[in-house]
Design an enzyme around this catalytic site. Sequence first.
Site, PDB file in Angstrom:
ATOM      1  N   LYS A 170       0.553  -1.324  -0.047  1.00  0.00           N
ATOM      2  CA  LYS A 170      -0.053   0.186  -0.298  1.00  0.00           C
ATOM      3  C   LYS A 170       0.826   1.301  -0.204  1.00  0.00           C
ATOM      4  CE  LYS A 170      -3.885  -2.167   0.073  1.00  0.00           C
ATOM      5  NZ  LYS A 170      -5.121  -2.219  -1.009  1.00  0.00           N
ATOM      6  N   ASP A 171       1.752   0.822   0.072  1.00  0.00           N
ATOM      7  CA  ASP A 171       3.186   2.593  -0.027  1.00  0.00           C
ATOM      8  C   ASP A 171       3.156   2.923  -1.549  1.00  0.00           C
ATOM      9  OD1 ASP A 171       3.848   1.876   2.932  1.00  0.00           O
ATOM     10  OD2 ASP A 171       5.772   1.757   2.405  1.00  0.00           O
TER      11      ASP A 171
END
Length: 346
Positions: free
Chosen positions: A48-49
């Site tokens: 999700k970064d």
Amino acid sequence: MGKQIDAYSNILDLIGNTPLVKLNKITAPLTGNFYAKIESFNPGHSSKDRIAAYIIEEAERKGILKPGSTIIETTSGNTGFSLAMVSIVKGYKCILAVSSKSSPDKIDMLRAMGARVYVCPAHVSADDPRSYYEVAKRLHSETNNSIYINQYFNALNIEAHYKTTGPEIWNQTNGNITHLVACSGTGGTISGIARYLKEQNSNIKVLGVDAYGSVLKKFHETGEFDHNEVYPYRIEGLGKNLIPTATDFETIDRYVKVSDGESAHMARKLAHKEGMFVGYTSGAAMQAIYQLDTEGEFSEDSNIVVIFPDHGSRYMSKVYSNEWMENQGFFDTKNAEVPEEIEYIE
């Protein structure tokens, strides 16, 4: 003048270019060659970064985000952590609506990263005012100078993986990938990677992993939303009780459903057999591979890439807690794993 210091400008420069690692012991009984894309090597310890940085930087580029802005999002934990991390570096406030199904570890991590957290009941319909979707919308409407990331319905979710994760996998396999196995939640990861890979080779098979209690598999097969498919389940970040537009169903060849218990045991097995301390959804993806193998999906020449989305440290009070596993009824005759005891030397 001496040599320049070789350092990254900030933590966000470490996002992406995660390693591809061959699986050995856990796949010994299976047919094919298996490789894990280990997304916990991102600085925020999850895939999700990629979307957090990409969506925020696009909002900055378009002038939507301004100094002092507040970023608001719905999250099962990982996206929230990544958004909080990016917000700190870039100087924004962060408010997160989190599902009560999220592990206490994840919720504590969000608070540690300076986010304001609202914990919402997991087992309510998506349009219930208490759901984390509706709470995030309300907070956005009540907060001046705020943006709502809305990852489930944001095309940039797909675009982030189309531009980064997909090309990485293609290059790391030198174009020899035959199958992609990935969990489907918002659908951004699997859709973005699949869209890129299929542009390179339309014969690559994309296999999505869904949960029992989620609507995605049946919707993919029938085009209909079946409320009877929806019921509570334990895996976080996998499956949905709504249809996210961030899922490009046309790029996915088929879905396979996995159970809570088998997925939990498979995550623990990855730690014991491969030394990979990964999260609940990684166990789910590995469980799907076992099920697909029994169906004859793979051949000796298959090169299967599986996405391991996050790190095991976020599940210490769940999958890696013997007490939690016992309370869920996961230590049964089918999975008769003997909990290891700690010995204290006085």
